[in-house]
Design a protein around this motif. Structure first.
Motif, PDB file in Angstrom:
ATOM      1  N   ARG A 645      90.678  43.258 -68.046  1.00 35.78           N
ATOM      2  CA  ARG A 645      91.923  42.683 -67.521  1.00 35.78           C
ATOM      3  C   ARG A 645      92.831  42.274 -68.676  1.00 35.78           C
ATOM      4  O   ARG A 645      92.351  41.866 -69.731  1.00 35.78           O
ATOM      5  N   VAL A 646      94.112  42.348 -68.425  1.00 36.61           N
ATOM      6  CA  VAL A 646      95.079  41.932 -69.437  1.00 36.61           C
ATOM      7  C   VAL A 646      96.337  41.456 -68.714  1.00 36.61           C
ATOM      8  O   VAL A 646      96.648  41.928 -67.627  1.00 36.61           O
ATOM      9  N   THR A 647      97.000  40.499 -69.333  1.00 43.06           N
ATOM     10  CA  THR A 647      98.234  39.995 -68.726  1.00 43.06           C
ATOM     11  C   THR A 647      99.428  40.546 -69.498  1.00 43.06           C
ATOM     12  O   THR A 647      99.431  40.552 -70.731  1.00 43.06           O
ATOM     13  N   VAL A 648     100.403  41.021 -68.747  1.00 37.67           N
ATOM     14  CA  VAL A 648     101.623  41.536 -69.381  1.00 37.67           C
ATOM     15  C   VAL A 648     102.798  40.707 -68.882  1.00 37.67           C
ATOM     16  O   VAL A 648     102.913  40.424 -67.690  1.00 37.67           O
ATOM     17  N   LYS A 649     103.636  40.313 -69.842  1.00 35.08           N
ATOM     18  CA  LYS A 649     104.792  39.473 -69.485  1.00 35.08           C
ATOM     19  C   LYS A 649     106.079  40.106 -69.997  1.00 35.08           C
ATOM     20  O   LYS A 649     106.124  40.602 -71.132  1.00 35.08           O
TER      21      LYS A 649
END
Ligand code: BGC
Length: 741
Positions: A645-649
Motif C-alpha cells: 500500500r502507498v498513499t499518494v497526495k
C-alpha cells in the motif's frame, strides 16, 4: 477440446434425438439451436451434423473480410473490420482493401493510436474504448474487430509501434484486457494480434525471428496470456513471420502455448496472407485462413506489387479436402479447428443474435471517449520555467507553426488507419480555445511526401521565413512536427529516428527567435530531438490523437486538462542506444533477439552506462504529487497473495492524475533477472490537496521468472525489493519482503 467424445456423451443422453442426416435440412428444435444449452453441448451437437465439405469450407474465408458460413445449418459468416483504433473504411461485403481509392459509405470514430491508450496507463479507459468500438462495429453490421495489437516495442523503428501498447508486457496485458472486455461486452469479437514476435515490418512475410524460450515467456507472450486468461479473448491472430524457423501460422506454439499452457478455447485466425502451407497449417491448429474466396483468388492472380512471400490461399477447400481424404490431415484436426470457430460463434452470441446494423456510429459519446484518451495520453516531456500551461490572460499572440498544425495526424498508416469526419486539427483546437488571443499560422515546412510548396529552395526558404516571422511577432511559438501516416506505417519501418525532412531546421529557426518555443510532436516511439531539445523550453508528445486530437492538445496546452500521460516505452537519445541495435533488422532474413529479456527499461536498468533521455513511465504534470506511507508485508508465504500500500497526495494547486507504479526486484535470484520489473500501477485522479491510498496485489507469478530448466514459472524464496514511484527511474519509496517457501 475433445469435441467428438462430447458428442458421443450427448448422444447417450438422448440429446441427439433431433439429429437430421448430415445432408438434410435441420429441425428447428435441434439442440445446437438452443441457447440454454452450454456452448460445449451446442458445438458437440452441431459438428457431427456437418459434412466434411462444410467443415473444410469453414477453414478459409469467403471474402476479404468474411469467414465462411454454412447456411444449410444456419451457421453465420463472421464479418470483420480493421482495427484496432476504430473501424477502418470498408464498402460492401468484401472491399476493405487499401487506404486510398476506396469509396466509403460511412465514417467511424477515429480513436487515438494504441500507444496513446498505453500512455494513459488506464485499463478502464481502454475498456471504454473497446466498448465504443464494439458498438460501432455492431452498428455497421460487422461482427469482429481486428485488434488489439499487443506486440512489444523492441526497436524504435518498427512501423507499427504506434498501434502497440509499448515496451512492457505487464502494461500491455492490462490494457489489452480492458479493450477486449469492452469489445466482447458488446457481443463483438476482438482478435488480439499478432502472435507472435511481429516486432518489425522489415520483410515481415519472410523474416525468421530467433528468440529464446525465456524471452518468449517473459516478454512476448504475457500480453497474449493476459488477453486469454484475464480477458477471455475469443480470437488470436497469428503473425506473418517465422518464429525460430517455423512460420507462426504453423508453429507448434499455437498448440503448446495457446491451447495447452494457456487453455485458450477460441480460435486462431491467420493474418491476411500469413499462411504458407496446407497440412502444416491445419494440423498446427490454425483454424481460419484469411482472406479467402474470390477476392483472395483475384488478388493472388492480379499482377502488381505484393509483399515478397505474401502467399495465402492454402486452406481453400480444393487444397484441404484431398489431404483430408489421404489422411495427411486427420479429420480430428479439422473438427478441432471448426469446433473452435463454432465455439466463438456460440460464445459471442453471434449465432443467436447476428449483428444487423444500426445507427450508433460516431456519436457524441463515442467521440467523447476518443477525446478522453487523447487527453489522458498526452505526455509532457519538458516544461522549463513552467512555459506551459498557456495563460490567455497573459498572452497577446500565439504562433502555430508546422506541417502538423493545420493537418490533424490522427493515426499511423496501414490497416489501423481510420478515416473520420469532423477531424479536429491542433490549429482548430487552439483557435477555438484561444479566446481573444491572436493566432498566427505558418506551415514552415511541408510534410515530407506531401503536397506543399517546398519543391524549390526558394519556396522552402519562403515557408521558413514566414514561420520565423510569425514566431518573432508572437509571445509563444507552438511548433507541430512529427510523422504522417505515410511515414510511420504498417508495411515499412522508419529508416531512422530522425524527424521528417526540414523539421529539425524549422524548430531551430523558430527557437532562435522565440524563447518560448514549445514543440508538440506526433510519433509512435522515440524520435531524434537531441539537435534542439536544449533550445526549447517545452516538449509535448501527442502521439496520434485520433479525430479529437486537436481539441485534446488545446485542452492540455491551455491547462484545461492536466497532462498526466506517462511514457509506455523508454525514450532514447539515439538509435544506437536501442537494446536491439546491431540485431535489427537482421541478416539474410534472420533476426536474432540477442538482448533476450532485456527489452526497454530492463536493459537500461542493467546497463547504466547508457542513459535514456526520458525513462519508461515518465511524464511531467502541471501539479505535483507526493508519495508516502509505503506498507510492505515482511514475509510472503507459499501461494498467499500480499498487498503493498502507498498513499499518494496531490500537493499542487490543481486537479490532476498521477500514475503510481510498483516495480519488484529479485536480487538474490539463481538466474540473471532484470533489476526491477513493473508489477503494479494505478492512475489516480486527485483534486488539489486530495490524497488516496493505492493497493497493489502481489501474487506468486509477480515474483516468478520463467525457468528454462523446468519450462515453468518459478518464484525462489528469498528477499525481494519493492520500488514505488512515478517512473522507472523516480522511485522514492523502497521496501523489501521475504518470500518463504
Ligand atoms: C495486418 C493485420 C490486419 C490485416 C487485415 C494485415 O496486413 O497485419 O493487422 O488486421 O492485414 O487488414
Amino acid at each position: 477440446m475433445r469435441i467428438p467424445q462430447i458428442a458421443f456423451g450427448l448422444m447417450s443422453l438422448g440429446l441427439f434425438s433431433a439429429v437430421a442426416s448430415a445432408q438434410g435440412g435441420v429441425d428447428a428444435s435441434a439442440p445446437y439451436k438452443n441457447p440454454s444449452l452450454s456452448v460445449e453441448q451446442r458445438v458437440a451437437d452441431l459438428l457431427p451434423r456437418m459434412t466434411l465439405e462444410e467443415k473444410v469450407s469453414m477453414l478459409s474465408g469467403s471474402g476479404w473480410m468474411e469467414s465462411t458460413g454454412v447456411p444449410r445449418l444456419g451457421i453465420p459468416e463472421i464479418k470483420m473490420a480493421d482495427g484496432p483504433m476504430g473501424i477502418r473504411l470498408w464498402t460492401g461485403s468484401s472491399a476493405v482493401t487499401s487506404v486510398e481509392g476506396q469509396v466509403h459509405s460511412f465514417s467511424s470514430t477515429a480513436f487515438p493510436a494504441g500507444i496513446d491508450v498505453a500512455a494513459s496507463w488506464d485499463p478502464a479507459l481502454a475498456r471504454e474504448e473497446g466498448q465504443a468500438i464494439g458498438q460501432e462495429v455492431a452498428s455497421v453490421g460487422r461482427d469482429m474487430i481486428l485488434g488489439p495489437t499487443v506486440n512489444i516495442q523492441r526497436t524504435p523503428l518498427w512501423g507499427r509501434n504506434f498501434e502497440s501498447y509499448g515496451e512492457d508486457p505487464f502494461l500491455s496485458g492490462k490494457l489489452a484486457v480492458g479493450y477486449i472486455q469492452g469489445v466482447q461486452g458488446e457481443g463483438v469479437i476482438p482478435s488480439v494480434k499478432h502472435f507472435v514476435v511481429n516486432n518489425e515490418e522489415f520483410e515481415r512475410h519472410r523474416i525468421d525471428v530467433e528468440v529464446s524460450e525465456r524471452a518468449l515467456h517473459e516478454i512476448y507472450f504475457p500480453a497474449f496470456e493476459a488477453a486469454i486468461k484475464d480477458g477471455h479473448v475469443w480470437v488470436v491472430m497469428s503473425s506473418y513471420n517465422k518464429v525460430n524457423g517455423v512460420y507462426a501460422a504453423e508453429s507448434p506454439l499455437l498448440k503448446q502455448e495457446l491451447y495447452q499452457a494457456l487453455g485458450f478455447k477460441g480460435f486462431v485466425i491467420s493474418d491476411w496472407g500469413s499462411t504458407y502451407s496446407t497440412a502444416g497449417t491445419v494440423n498446427a491448429g490454425m483454424a481460419l485462413e484469411m482472406p479467402g474466396g474470390p477476392p483472395m483468388r483475384r488478388w493472388l492472380a492480379a499482377p502488381g506489387p505484393k509483399e515478397a512471400g505474401n502467399d495465402g490461399g492454402y486452406l481453400a477447400s480444393e487444397k484441404v479436402l484431398p489431404l483430408v481424404k489421404d489422411g495427411t490431415i486427420p479429420v480430428a484436426n479439422v473438427d478441432e479447428n471448426v469446433g473452435r470457430i463454432l465455439t466463438v460463434l456460440f460464445e459471442s452470441g453471434q449465432f443467436d443474435h447476428p449483428h444487423v446494423g444500426g445507427v450508433a456510429i460516431d456519436t457524441a459519446a463515442q467521440r467523447a471517449v476518443a477525446r478522453k484518451i487523447a487527453d489522458e495520453g498526452i505526455v509532457l516531456l519538458k516544461n522549463d520555467g513552467a512555459v506551459l500551461p498557456l495563460k490567455p490572460s497573459k498572452l497577446h499572440s500565439i504562433a502555430v507553426i508546422g506541417p502538423s498544425a493545420a493537418t490533424a495526424r490522427i493515426g499511423g498508416g496501414g490497416s489501423g488507419l481510420v478515416f473520420a469526419k469532423g477531424v479536429v486539427s491542433p490549429l482548430e483546437g487552439i483557435k477555438q480555445r484561444a479566446g481573444g488571443v491572436q493566432v498566427r499560422y505558418a506551415l514552415g515546412v511541408a510534410m515530407q511526401g506531401e503536397e506543399g510548396s517546398s519543391d524549390t529552395a526558394e519556396a522552402r526558404k519562403k515557408l521558413l521565413d514566414e514561420a520565423v516571422a510569425a514566431a518573432k511577432a508572437s509571445d509563444v511559438a507552438l511548433v507541430f512536427v512529427g510523422y504522417s501516416w505515410k511515414l510511420e506505417t504498417e508495411g515499412h519501418d522508419r529508416p531512422n529516428m530522425d524527424l521528417p525532412a526540414g523539421q529539425d531546421e524549422l524548430i531551430q529557426a523558430v527557437a532562435a527567435v522565440n524563447k518560448k518555443t514549445i514543440v508538440v510532436f506526433n510519433a509512435g516511439d522515440s524520435v531524434g530531438v537531441m539537435k534542439w531539445i536544449d533550445r526549447v523550453p517545452g516538449l509535448v508528445d501527442a502521439w496520434y490523437g485520433g479525430e479529437e486530437g486537436g481539441n485534446a492538445i488545446a485542452d492540455v496546452l491551455f491547462g484545461d486538462d492536466n497532462p498526466s500521460g506517462k511514457l509506455p516505452f523508454t525514450f532514447l537519445r539515439k538509435l544506437e542506444d536501442s537494446p536491439s541495435y546491431g540485431n535489427y533488422p537482421g541478416v539474410n532474413l534472420h533476426v536474432k533477439y540477442a538482448e533476450g529479456i532485456y527489452v526497454g527499461y530492463r536493459y537500461f536498468d542493467k546497463h547504466t552506462e547508457t542513459t535514456p533521455l526520458f525513462p519508461f513511465g515518465y511524464g511531467l504534470s502541471y501539479t505535483s504529487f507526493a508519495l508516502s506511507k509505503l506498507e510492505v508485508p515482511k514475509t510472503i508465504t507459499g501461494e498467499t497473495t500480499a498487498t503493498v500500500r502507498v498513499t499518494v497526495k496531490n500537493t499542487g494547486d490543481r486537479k490532476g492524475a498521477e500514475v503510481v507504479q510498483m516495480y519488484l526486484g529479485d536480487p538474490g535470484a539463481s538466474v540473471d533477472r532484470p533489476v526491477r520489473e513493473l508489477k503494479g500501477f494505478e492512475r489516480v485522479e486527485l483534486e488539489a490537496g486530495e490524497s488516496r491510498t493505492v493497493s497493489f496485489a502481489i501474487d506468486r507469478r509477480a515474483l516468478s521468472f520463467y525457468s528454462t530448466e523446468h519450462h515453468a514459472w518459478m518464484a525462489e524464496p528469498g528477499k525481494f525489493e519493492v520500488y514505488v514511484g512515478t517512473s522507472s527511474r523516480e522511485l522514492p519509496l523502497q521496501g523489501s519482503f521475504t518470500l518463504v517457501k
